[in-house]
Design an enzyme around this catalytic site. Sequence first.
Site, short mmCIF file in Angstrom:
data_model
loop_
_atom_site.label_atom_id
_atom_site.label_comp_id
_atom_site.label_asym_id
_atom_site.label_seq_id
_atom_site.Cartn_x
_atom_site.Cartn_y
_atom_site.Cartn_z
N GLY A 15 -107.67 24.24 79.11
CA GLY A 15 -106.77 24.31 80.27
C GLY A 15 -107.24 25.35 81.26
CG ASP A 66 -106.64 14.19 77.24
OD1 ASP A 66 -105.91 14.91 76.52
OD2 ASP A 66 -106.20 13.25 77.93
CE1 TYR A 159 -93.91 23.89 77.42
CE2 TYR A 159 -92.11 25.47 77.57
CZ TYR A 159 -93.46 25.18 77.64
OH TYR A 159 -94.37 26.18 77.91
CE LYS A 163 -96.31 26.00 75.18
NZ LYS A 163 -97.74 26.35 75.06
N PRO A 189 -95.42 34.16 77.07
CG PRO A 189 -97.07 33.44 78.51
CD PRO A 189 -96.47 33.15 77.18
N GLY A 190 -92.83 34.59 79.56
CA GLY A 190 -91.66 33.98 80.19
C GLY A 190 -92.11 33.30 81.48
CB THR A 194 -99.00 28.40 86.70
OG1 THR A 194 -98.08 27.68 85.86
CG2 THR A 194 -99.18 29.82 86.17
CD GLU A 195 -102.20 23.13 89.33
OE1 GLU A 195 -102.22 22.15 88.55
OE2 GLU A 195 -103.17 23.43 90.04
CG PHE A 196 -95.12 25.53 83.35
CD1 PHE A 196 -95.64 25.23 82.10
CD2 PHE A 196 -93.73 25.62 83.48
CE1 PHE A 196 -94.81 25.03 81.01
CE2 PHE A 196 -92.90 25.43 82.39
CZ PHE A 196 -93.44 25.13 81.15
P1 NDP Z 1 -100.78 24.95 84.58
O1 NDP Z 1 -100.12 23.63 84.77
O2 NDP Z 1 -101.12 25.74 85.77
O3 NDP Z 1 -102.09 24.77 83.69
C1 NDP Z 1 -102.10 23.94 82.56
C2 NDP Z 1 -103.51 23.70 82.12
O4 NDP Z 1 -103.49 22.86 80.95
C3 NDP Z 1 -104.34 22.99 83.18
O5 NDP Z 1 -105.61 23.58 83.24
C4 NDP Z 1 -104.43 21.56 82.64
O6 NDP Z 1 -105.70 21.01 83.01
C5 NDP Z 1 -104.39 21.80 81.14
N1 NDP Z 1 -103.98 20.60 80.41
C6 NDP Z 1 -102.78 19.98 80.44
N2 NDP Z 1 -102.83 18.89 79.66
C7 NDP Z 1 -104.08 18.82 79.13
C8 NDP Z 1 -104.75 17.92 78.28
N3 NDP Z 1 -104.13 16.83 77.78
N4 NDP Z 1 -106.03 18.17 77.94
C9 NDP Z 1 -106.66 19.25 78.44
N5 NDP Z 1 -106.10 20.14 79.26
C10 NDP Z 1 -104.82 19.91 79.61
O7 NDP Z 1 -99.79 25.77 83.62
P2 NDP Z 1 -99.90 27.23 82.96
O8 NDP Z 1 -101.17 27.87 83.28
O9 NDP Z 1 -98.65 27.92 83.28
O10 NDP Z 1 -99.83 26.83 81.41
C11 NDP Z 1 -100.81 27.21 80.48
C12 NDP Z 1 -100.16 27.39 79.12
O11 NDP Z 1 -99.21 28.45 79.19
C13 NDP Z 1 -99.39 26.17 78.63
O12 NDP Z 1 -99.61 26.04 77.24
C14 NDP Z 1 -97.93 26.54 78.90
O13 NDP Z 1 -97.05 25.88 78.03
C15 NDP Z 1 -98.00 28.03 78.65
N6 NDP Z 1 -96.93 28.81 79.23
C16 NDP Z 1 -96.68 28.75 80.58
C17 NDP Z 1 -95.66 29.50 81.13
C18 NDP Z 1 -95.28 29.42 82.57
O14 NDP Z 1 -94.14 29.80 82.90
N7 NDP Z 1 -96.16 28.97 83.45
C19 NDP Z 1 -94.87 30.41 80.30
C20 NDP Z 1 -95.19 30.35 78.90
C21 NDP Z 1 -96.19 29.61 78.41
P3 NDP Z 1 -105.97 19.52 83.46
O15 NDP Z 1 -104.72 18.98 84.07
O16 NDP Z 1 -107.10 19.66 84.43
O17 NDP Z 1 -106.39 18.82 82.21
C1 8X3 Z 2 -92.79 28.40 80.09
C2 8X3 Z 2 -91.62 29.26 80.35
O1 8X3 Z 2 -89.09 29.22 80.68
O2 8X3 Z 2 -90.42 27.84 82.16
O3 8X3 Z 2 -93.04 28.28 78.73
O4 8X3 Z 2 -90.13 27.22 79.84
S1 8X3 Z 2 -90.25 28.33 80.76
#
Ligand code: NDP
Ligand code: 8X3
Length: 259
Positions: A15, A66, A159, A163, A189-190, A194-196
């Site tokens: 990712g 993937d 979700y 986690k 993290p909380g 990001t793109e989340f």
């Molecule tokens: P982003 O959406 O910004 O990044 C997610 C990354 O995961 C991208 O690079 C995407 O790449 C990759 N990804 C998703 N699905 C796949 C797949 N099937 N195969 C390979 N790569 C994949 O989100 P974040 O950076 O925020 O998230 C990163 C991690 O942190 C996640 O596990 C998320 O659950 C966790 N997290 C995030 C939080 C938040 O609030 N943002 C808080 C807590 C945890 P691509 O689409 O190019 O494959």
């Molecule tokens: C990502 C944090 O609170 O958006 O794991 O689910 S939250």
Amino acid sequence: MKTMRLQGKIALITGASSGIGAATALAFAAEGARLILTARRTAKLAEVAARALAHGAAAVHSIEMDVRERHAVQHAIDALPPEWAEIDILVNNAGLSRGLEKLYTGRIDDWEEMIDTNVKGLLYVARAVVPGMVVRQHGHIVTLGSMAGEMVYPNGAVYCATKAAALAINDGLREDLLGTPVRVTAIDPGLAETEFSTVRFHGDAGRAANVYKGLAPLVAEDIADAILWAVTRPDHVNIARITLSTVHQANSLLVHREP
Ligand code: NDP
Ligand code: 8X3
């Protein structure tokens, strides 16, 4: 002259095309690491790779991956050129949320995608990478959990369950690696902008922006900083888990928003 703390180390980040994975790539790059960057979006990966080289990465090897594709994941690791094969650090970060709905009305396709990515994908990557670390008697696995894995919030059961599973997998891995020098760390993290949330809401950027309204969320670099800290402790120190959030968030359920 600055000491490059990851000089000579190979780090594989899943990712790495966005958010926390991309920020971790840049933080590791600034410490002289050699980076294996993986994700599905190759154009984005190429941008991160170029920035990583500009930040000081010793070298970058990008792989379209993937994490849901079990055999492709194993093949990608098995097929690494010899100079890239001895991975020192795995950041098992790829993950996503889809939807924010009551369990009894949720979209089952969303559930499948989250479980396949956040649980099965995490396992496939660990299963492919960790045996080499055991053979070499050296390595560090960092798993991206979440505050959401520590406490469930309404409309997020699936979700949050993925986690919670990531945390269980991380803890189990640490138990199973006891007796080896391989280290295992969960990062929880909380809210981090990001793109989340855009991914969660299937591209609805307005709805995503509302998630962070009235508060100062974490940014990806805050989490990368915690990951870098964990992997740069002395070899005998294992950081089991780091939970971090904006000061505006107490836990998954309690957030303070300015009007
Ligand atoms: P982003 O959406 O910004 O990044 C997610 C990354 O995961 C991208 O690079 C995407 O790449 C990759 N990804 C998703 N699905 C796949 C797949 N099937 N195969 C390979 N790569 C994949 O989100 P974040 O950076 O925020 O998230 C990163 C991690 O942190 C996640 O596990 C998320 O659950 C966790 N997290 C995030 C939080 C938040 O609030 N943002 C808080 C807590 C945890 P691509 O689409 O190019 O494959
Ligand atoms: C990502 C944090 O609170 O958006 O794991 O689910 S939250």
